[in-house]
Design a protein around this motif. Structure first.
Motif, PDB file in Angstrom:
ATOM      1  N   GLU A   1       0.839  -1.201   0.000  1.00  0.00           N
ATOM      2  CA  GLU A   1       0.000   0.000   0.000  1.00  0.00           C
ATOM      3  C   GLU A   1       0.872   1.248   0.000  1.00  0.00           C
ATOM      4  OE1 GLU A   1      -3.646   2.021   2.633  1.00  0.00           O
ATOM      5  OE2 GLU A   1      -2.551   0.260   3.384  1.00  0.00           O
ATOM      6  N   ILE A   2       0.415   2.273  -0.724  1.00  0.00           N
ATOM      7  CA  ILE A   2       1.060   3.583  -0.730  1.00  0.00           C
ATOM      8  C   ILE A   2       0.003   4.618  -0.372  1.00  0.00           C
ATOM      9  CG2 ILE A   2       2.304   5.309  -2.075  1.00  0.00           C
ATOM     10  CD1 ILE A   2       3.311   3.104  -3.893  1.00  0.00           C
ATOM     11  N   VAL A   3       0.198   5.321   0.737  1.00  0.00           N
ATOM     12  CA  VAL A   3      -0.725   6.372   1.169  1.00  0.00           C
ATOM     13  C   VAL A   3      -0.129   7.709   0.739  1.00  0.00           C
ATOM     14  CG1 VAL A   3      -1.925   7.433   3.108  1.00  0.00           C
ATOM     15  CG2 VAL A   3      -1.416   4.969   3.143  1.00  0.00           C
ATOM     16  N   PRO A   4      -0.706   8.363  -0.269  1.00  0.00           N
ATOM     17  CA  PRO A   4      -0.109   9.587  -0.820  1.00  0.00           C
ATOM     18  C   PRO A   4       0.027  10.695   0.221  1.00  0.00           C
ATOM     19  CG  PRO A   4      -1.845   8.736  -2.257  1.00  0.00           C
ATOM     20  CD  PRO A   4      -1.945   7.984  -0.975  1.00  0.00           C
ATOM     21  N   ALA A   5       1.093  11.470   0.087  1.00  0.00           N
ATOM     22  CA  ALA A   5       1.324  12.652   0.908  1.00  0.00           C
ATOM     23  C   ALA A   5       1.588  13.829  -0.017  1.00  0.00           C
ATOM     24  CB  ALA A   5       2.503  12.427   1.855  1.00  0.00           C
ATOM     25  N   PHE A   6       1.668  15.034   0.566  1.00  0.00           N
ATOM     26  CA  PHE A   6       1.891  16.230  -0.254  1.00  0.00           C
ATOM     27  C   PHE A   6       3.185  16.099  -1.048  1.00  0.00           C
ATOM     28  CE2 PHE A   6       3.660  20.564  -0.700  1.00  0.00           C
ATOM     29  CZ  PHE A   6       2.675  21.101  -1.529  1.00  0.00           C
ATOM     30  N   LYS A   7       4.240  15.609  -0.398  1.00  0.00           N
ATOM     31  CA  LYS A   7       5.485  15.303  -1.089  1.00  0.00           C
ATOM     32  C   LYS A   7       5.540  13.792  -1.307  1.00  0.00           C
ATOM     33  CE  LYS A   7       8.228  19.208   0.561  1.00  0.00           C
ATOM     34  NZ  LYS A   7       9.486  19.631   1.241  1.00  0.00           N
ATOM     35  N   ARG A   8       5.691  13.381  -2.560  1.00  0.00           N
ATOM     36  CA  ARG A   8       5.590  11.957  -2.899  1.00  0.00           C
ATOM     37  C   ARG A   8       6.553  11.101  -2.098  1.00  0.00           C
ATOM     38  NH1 ARG A   8       8.014   8.742  -7.305  1.00  0.00           N
ATOM     39  NH2 ARG A   8       6.736   6.880  -7.619  1.00  0.00           N
ATOM     40  N   ARG A   9       7.775  11.564  -1.924  1.00  0.00           N
ATOM     41  CA  ARG A   9       8.771  10.757  -1.220  1.00  0.00           C
ATOM     42  C   ARG A   9       8.415  10.555   0.256  1.00  0.00           C
ATOM     43  NH1 ARG A   9      14.094  10.163  -3.537  1.00  0.00           N
ATOM     44  NH2 ARG A   9      14.163  10.955  -5.675  1.00  0.00           N
ATOM     45  N   LYS A  10       7.539  11.397   0.793  1.00  0.00           N
ATOM     46  CA  LYS A  10       7.126  11.263   2.190  1.00  0.00           C
ATOM     47  C   LYS A  10       5.872  10.404   2.347  1.00  0.00           C
ATOM     48  CE  LYS A  10      10.396  13.952   3.732  1.00  0.00           C
ATOM     49  NZ  LYS A  10      11.520  13.407   4.538  1.00  0.00           N
ATOM     50  N   SER A  11       5.373   9.850   1.255  1.00  0.00           N
ATOM     51  CA  SER A  11       4.177   9.013   1.314  1.00  0.00           C
ATOM     52  C   SER A  11       4.415   7.804   2.220  1.00  0.00           C
ATOM     53  CB  SER A  11       3.794   8.532  -0.088  1.00  0.00           C
ATOM     54  OG  SER A  11       3.502   9.619  -0.937  1.00  0.00           O
ATOM     55  N   LEU A  12       3.399   7.455   2.994  1.00  0.00           N
ATOM     56  CA  LEU A  12       3.478   6.282   3.862  1.00  0.00           C
ATOM     57  C   LEU A  12       3.290   5.017   3.032  1.00  0.00           C
ATOM     58  CD1 LEU A  12       3.487   5.043   6.781  1.00  0.00           C
ATOM     59  CD2 LEU A  12       0.991   5.219   6.692  1.00  0.00           C
ATOM     60  N   VAL A  13       4.137   4.031   3.259  1.00  0.00           N
ATOM     61  CA  VAL A  13       3.997   2.758   2.553  1.00  0.00           C
ATOM     62  C   VAL A  13       3.915   1.623   3.565  1.00  0.00           C
ATOM     63  CG1 VAL A  13       5.230   3.580   0.513  1.00  0.00           C
ATOM     64  CG2 VAL A  13       6.492   2.413   2.313  1.00  0.00           C
TER      65      VAL A  13
END
Length: 249
Positions: free
Chosen positions: A204-216
């Motif tokens: 799973e990838i939970v999007p964040a404002f900055k892509r690299r900071k997205s929760l996985v």
């Protein structure tokens, strides 16, 4: 006269906490020279040979074997004990017929012995840009850059390499052998943070404002669930890894 450049010395107590050095044994430690990695994410070759692999016992022995061209990094002879070594680098000792891949392990780095079939590099696409002549430049991990001559780099059908994808290349990082996309179901390795060294299937990838900071969320090889950020994952396979890991034969 103004001071030129940064500090070339490093005290042991100031070294990154994950370095395998004894803080009170002596005052100084070799600082990685400027190169493809920062000093916070790499180890000088001296520490890899002496402290991680136990091939040498001191700086004198390390300099001796380096000056005799007995150590290769990513297919190239290296003679500097302060040469920076980072994740996914390949160390070779031709006289022993031995090859090692540097991997994250227990919060530090480890040199994992590999077979000849694994003599390739996995480089992550850190970013990309279009340069003069309508060429696509891929800026990869390990300080490697590639220029691809595409008919139309702005066409999504031609520009298939995404940021944080991995490329399987030859040892010198000159030829692309395979393309591993970062996607759900990909097999990934955690290269930083408290879960460094863990690996499993990206679920799973939970999007964040900055892509690299997205929760996985990653289903680990032991069945557990690992949570980290996207910037800390490194694609190492599609459904299964194409490399072996420390402690896995």
């Amino acid at each position: 006269m103004a001071k030129m450049g940064g500090n070339r010395t490093l005290k042991r107590y100031s070294a990154p906490s994950w370095w395998p050095v004894r803080r009170k044994e002596s005052a100084w430690v070799v600082k990685p020279s400027p190169g493809p990695y920062s000093s916070s994410t790499s180890l000088p070759l001296l520490l890899v040979l002496r402290d991680l692999m136990g091939i040498t016992r001191n700086l004198h022995e390390t300099r001796t074997i380096l000056n005799e061209s007995k150590i290769m990094v990513n297919g190239k002879v290296v003679r500097r004990p302060d040469f920076p070594i980072g994740v996914m680098d390949i160390l070779s000792i031709p006289d022993m017929g031995a090859h090692y891949r540097v991997l994250p392990y227990n919060g530090s780095l480890a040199a994992h012995r590999i077979q000849d079939s694994e003599l390739f590099r996995l480089l992550r696409v850190e970013n990309k840009t279009i340069v003069k002549g309508l060429k696509l430049q891929l800026n990869l991990s390990g300080g490697v850059n590639m220029l691809l001559d595409l008919k139309d780099p702005q066409d999504a059908k031609n520009n298939v390499y995404g940021t944080l994808d991995s490329l399987k290349t030859d040892l010198r990082g000159k030829q692309i052998l395979d393309h591993l996309k970062l996607d759900l179901g990909s097999y990934v390795l955690v290269i930083s943070g408290k879960n460094s060294g863990s690996h499993g299937v990206l679920q799973e990838i939970v999007p964040a404002f900055k892509r690299r900071k997205s929760l996985v969320r990653i289903k680990a090889s032991d069945g557990g669930i690992i949570e980290t950020i996207l910037d800390y994952v490194y694609v190492v396979g599609r459904e299964e890894p194409i490399i072996t890991f420390q402690g896995v034969e």
